[in-house]
Scaffold this motif. Sequence first.
Motif, short mmCIF file in Angstrom:
data_model
loop_
_atom_site.label_atom_id
_atom_site.label_comp_id
_atom_site.label_asym_id
_atom_site.label_seq_id
_atom_site.Cartn_x
_atom_site.Cartn_y
_atom_site.Cartn_z
N LYS A 11 -0.17 17.98 4.96
CA LYS A 11 -0.66 17.54 3.66
C LYS A 11 -1.78 16.51 3.81
O LYS A 11 -1.89 15.84 4.82
CB LYS A 11 0.49 16.95 2.83
CG LYS A 11 1.57 17.97 2.48
CD LYS A 11 2.67 17.34 1.65
CE LYS A 11 3.75 18.36 1.31
NZ LYS A 11 4.84 17.76 0.50
N LEU A 12 -2.62 16.42 2.75
CA LEU A 12 -3.76 15.51 2.74
C LEU A 12 -3.50 14.40 1.74
O LEU A 12 -3.12 14.67 0.59
CB LEU A 12 -5.04 16.26 2.39
CG LEU A 12 -6.33 15.45 2.23
CD1 LEU A 12 -6.71 14.78 3.55
CD2 LEU A 12 -7.46 16.34 1.74
N PHE A 13 -3.74 13.13 2.13
CA PHE A 13 -3.41 11.98 1.29
C PHE A 13 -4.60 11.02 1.20
O PHE A 13 -5.49 11.02 2.05
CB PHE A 13 -2.21 11.22 1.85
CG PHE A 13 -0.96 12.05 1.99
CD1 PHE A 13 -0.09 12.18 0.93
CD2 PHE A 13 -0.69 12.70 3.17
CE1 PHE A 13 1.06 12.95 1.06
CE2 PHE A 13 0.45 13.47 3.31
CZ PHE A 13 1.33 13.60 2.24
N GLN A 14 -4.57 10.21 0.14
CA GLN A 14 -5.43 9.04 0.03
C GLN A 14 -4.57 7.79 0.13
O GLN A 14 -3.40 7.80 -0.27
CB GLN A 14 -6.19 9.04 -1.30
CG GLN A 14 -7.46 9.88 -1.29
CD GLN A 14 -8.28 9.65 -2.55
OE1 GLN A 14 -7.77 9.69 -3.64
NE2 GLN A 14 -9.56 9.41 -2.38
N TRP A 42 0.86 -1.19 0.00
CA TRP A 42 0.00 0.00 0.00
C TRP A 42 0.89 1.23 0.00
O TRP A 42 2.08 1.16 0.31
CB TRP A 42 -0.95 0.01 1.21
CG TRP A 42 -0.28 0.02 2.55
CD1 TRP A 42 0.14 -1.05 3.26
CD2 TRP A 42 0.06 1.18 3.33
NE1 TRP A 42 0.72 -0.66 4.44
CE2 TRP A 42 0.68 0.71 4.52
CE3 TRP A 42 -0.11 2.55 3.18
CZ2 TRP A 42 1.14 1.56 5.51
CZ3 TRP A 42 0.34 3.41 4.16
CH2 TRP A 42 0.95 2.92 5.31
N LYS A 43 0.29 2.37 -0.35
CA LYS A 43 1.05 3.61 -0.47
C LYS A 43 0.13 4.79 -0.27
O LYS A 43 -1.10 4.63 -0.20
CB LYS A 43 1.75 3.68 -1.83
CG LYS A 43 0.79 3.48 -3.00
CD LYS A 43 1.51 3.30 -4.32
CE LYS A 43 2.18 1.97 -4.43
NZ LYS A 43 1.28 0.83 -4.57
N LEU A 44 0.67 5.98 -0.18
CA LEU A 44 -0.10 7.21 -0.07
C LEU A 44 -0.06 7.96 -1.40
O LEU A 44 0.93 7.91 -2.12
CB LEU A 44 0.44 8.11 1.03
CG LEU A 44 0.39 7.58 2.46
CD1 LEU A 44 0.87 8.65 3.44
CD2 LEU A 44 -1.01 7.12 2.84
N ILE A 45 -1.18 8.66 -1.70
CA ILE A 45 -1.27 9.46 -2.91
C ILE A 45 -1.60 10.89 -2.52
O ILE A 45 -2.53 11.14 -1.75
CB ILE A 45 -2.35 8.93 -3.86
CG1 ILE A 45 -2.11 7.45 -4.16
CG2 ILE A 45 -2.39 9.73 -5.15
CD1 ILE A 45 -3.20 6.80 -4.97
N ASN A 46 -0.85 11.83 -3.09
CA ASN A 46 -1.08 13.26 -2.83
C ASN A 46 -1.49 13.94 -4.12
O ASN A 46 -0.81 13.81 -5.14
CB ASN A 46 0.19 13.90 -2.27
CG ASN A 46 0.02 15.37 -1.97
OD1 ASN A 46 0.81 16.20 -2.39
ND2 ASN A 46 -1.03 15.72 -1.25
N ASP A 47 -2.65 14.65 -4.08
CA ASP A 47 -3.14 15.39 -5.25
C ASP A 47 -3.36 14.51 -6.47
O ASP A 47 -3.27 14.97 -7.61
CB ASP A 47 -2.18 16.52 -5.63
CG ASP A 47 -2.26 17.68 -4.65
OD1 ASP A 47 -3.26 17.76 -3.93
OD2 ASP A 47 -1.32 18.48 -4.60
N LEU A 48 -3.64 13.21 -6.24
CA LEU A 48 -3.96 12.26 -7.31
C LEU A 48 -2.83 12.01 -8.29
O LEU A 48 -3.00 11.28 -9.26
CB LEU A 48 -5.21 12.72 -8.09
CG LEU A 48 -6.54 12.71 -7.34
CD1 LEU A 48 -7.64 13.20 -8.23
CD2 LEU A 48 -6.86 11.30 -6.86
N ASP A 49 -1.67 12.64 -8.10
CA ASP A 49 -0.62 12.49 -9.09
C ASP A 49 0.76 12.19 -8.49
O ASP A 49 1.73 12.07 -9.22
CB ASP A 49 -0.52 13.74 -9.98
CG ASP A 49 -0.28 15.00 -9.17
OD1 ASP A 49 -0.06 14.88 -7.95
OD2 ASP A 49 -0.32 16.09 -9.75
#
Length: 614
Positions: free
Chosen positions: A259-262, A237-244
């Motif tokens: 910062k905000l992540f998915q 699994w990993k984190l995504i910032n700003d979808l890119d």
Amino acid sequence: MSCKKRRSQISFNTRKNKKIDDYFSQVPKEEQNDPNTPQVKVDSKKMPRDITNTRDQRPLSPKKIQQDQTPPLNKKITVTLGVNPRKHKKMKYELSCSETSSLYAALNTLNAVREEVESRKGREMLVCGKEGIEGYLNLGMPFCCVPEGSHVVITFCQCKSKTEENKRFSEPQDQASTNYVRFFIHAVCSKGKKILKCRELSQEGNKLCVYGFKGETIRDTLRKDGRFCSFVESDDWKLINDLDTIIENTQPVDELEGKLFQVAAELPKNPRVVSVTQSSGLENRNFHKIELYIVNEYTTLKEEGEKLRAYIKEESEKRKKKASLFNVHKEHFGKMTKNSIPVKLNKHLSRVSDSVGFLWWNNNGNSGCATCFVFKELYILTCRHVITSIVGEGIDSSEWAKIISQCVKVTFDYEEFPLTEDKFFVVKPWFEISDEKLDYAVLELEENGQEVPAGLYNGIGPVPLSGLIYIIGHPEGKKKSIDGCTVVPPGSRSKNCQEKFQAREEAGCCFSTSFIHMFTSLRSFQEMLHNSDVVTYDTTFFGGSSGSPVFDSNGSLVAMHAAGITCPYQGGANNIIEFGSTMKSILANIKQDEHKYNTIFGNVQDAEMLSTDS
């Protein structure tokens, strides 16, 4: 005057004039010769002559040193108990506590909070930041991580598995405030699946405030947090910032501040479903064992034993019949939904799919995604309700164009993950063409040197009344995909919905006949059933697919996917019918304003030609 006489005139006050020993703490006799007792060396050069021979003295006692140190700083925040308005009358409590405390320990210094915790045993406390700090906070978070003057709201929920024991939350924090890193994570992963143990937190739009120590890895930080599901124990699994931007979980948290992540993770299927499937073959055997044990153990049941065995045998036969009926249904359903796509159509859909875009926005934390497509040159089409979601409620329409240009990005290459930043287009601060009833809106892309895909305006066709149609979009914000689905004719819409409701009721949705009649009599529902400006169909495309182009079996653009009617079912939702506004109706609406029509198509001649073709 003689020296003797001068000395006799000087008065000596024993209270005011102390011996040099009185200015140092006395060392007990038993410690004077102890080599382990710390000594203070006196520099004879800096001391007065009359005290150069003073013996070494012990340093100040620990109690004295503790009194001389600067006490830990206190911090003030505001707390609202959002759980019992009658009792607490929505009052705000001012909390002041040492920064070295944990958040849980700090909150428990308030009597009102302690009383509420005591009265709600078995339920978990949730703390959500409203001002100064955002998201749901970890109760073990150091109080120094909460900004001065913040406002938090406390609620309680019933969670199946608690995150941590409250005892751990009460422990004091010994790290310096500069060693902490605070960042935020969406409550659902990038695929829309739940990643949290607590169902109350696992809602779209919620976010968690997570804290970690500098030098600590992302994986260790989320493991320690306690609110995430077991996926954090794996490496995949990993984190995504700003979808890119992808950040692997082995990276330190040092650069994540604010910062905000998915979370992007391949979550396993529901283990409960797997266990039920695997154990279904054992169910009948276990049932028989229990029945035989009861009959043989209690002699009073022997007379009823035969009846009980007959009953169990009958129920077992019913189960076997239901199982075979299910298999028949499964095969029959497969035959009904099986269809093939001609190679020519498949090639055409592949070409026009290049013009389908992924539209994403982040308006000061209000983020979301939808689908759009190039209509002509730099002009793109999407749904009007998408624009409303972007700008938010209560915003004056004069501000919409500016807001859209600041927070919307569009890319046409989201076919594989991850997205690349240099492939995004931004939108011009222009918003003049839209309609709420037909649910469409026109936006204009800003040129950035990239080639814009071809527009689909010259391939518009009539609405099919039956047969198959194809939707191309980004359902649930996922990769671009195509869904082939069946058209629901206008005259069959009501019947189709009624059958869907009855099927859900038979499946255990607990719909009553009165509920069905009430639901189908709603004005908005009736308007959709008899609306000639929409095409209706059954599709699996839901959230994130609004604005997707709809093509017929000839490859002509016939509609834009807009919305659907759903019903709640066991914590989820079942689709009843979906629909999209026809391109013929959208064009006719734009043409009502000649200036707006010419803005897109340039001149009346092009407009008339387009009108004739459609």
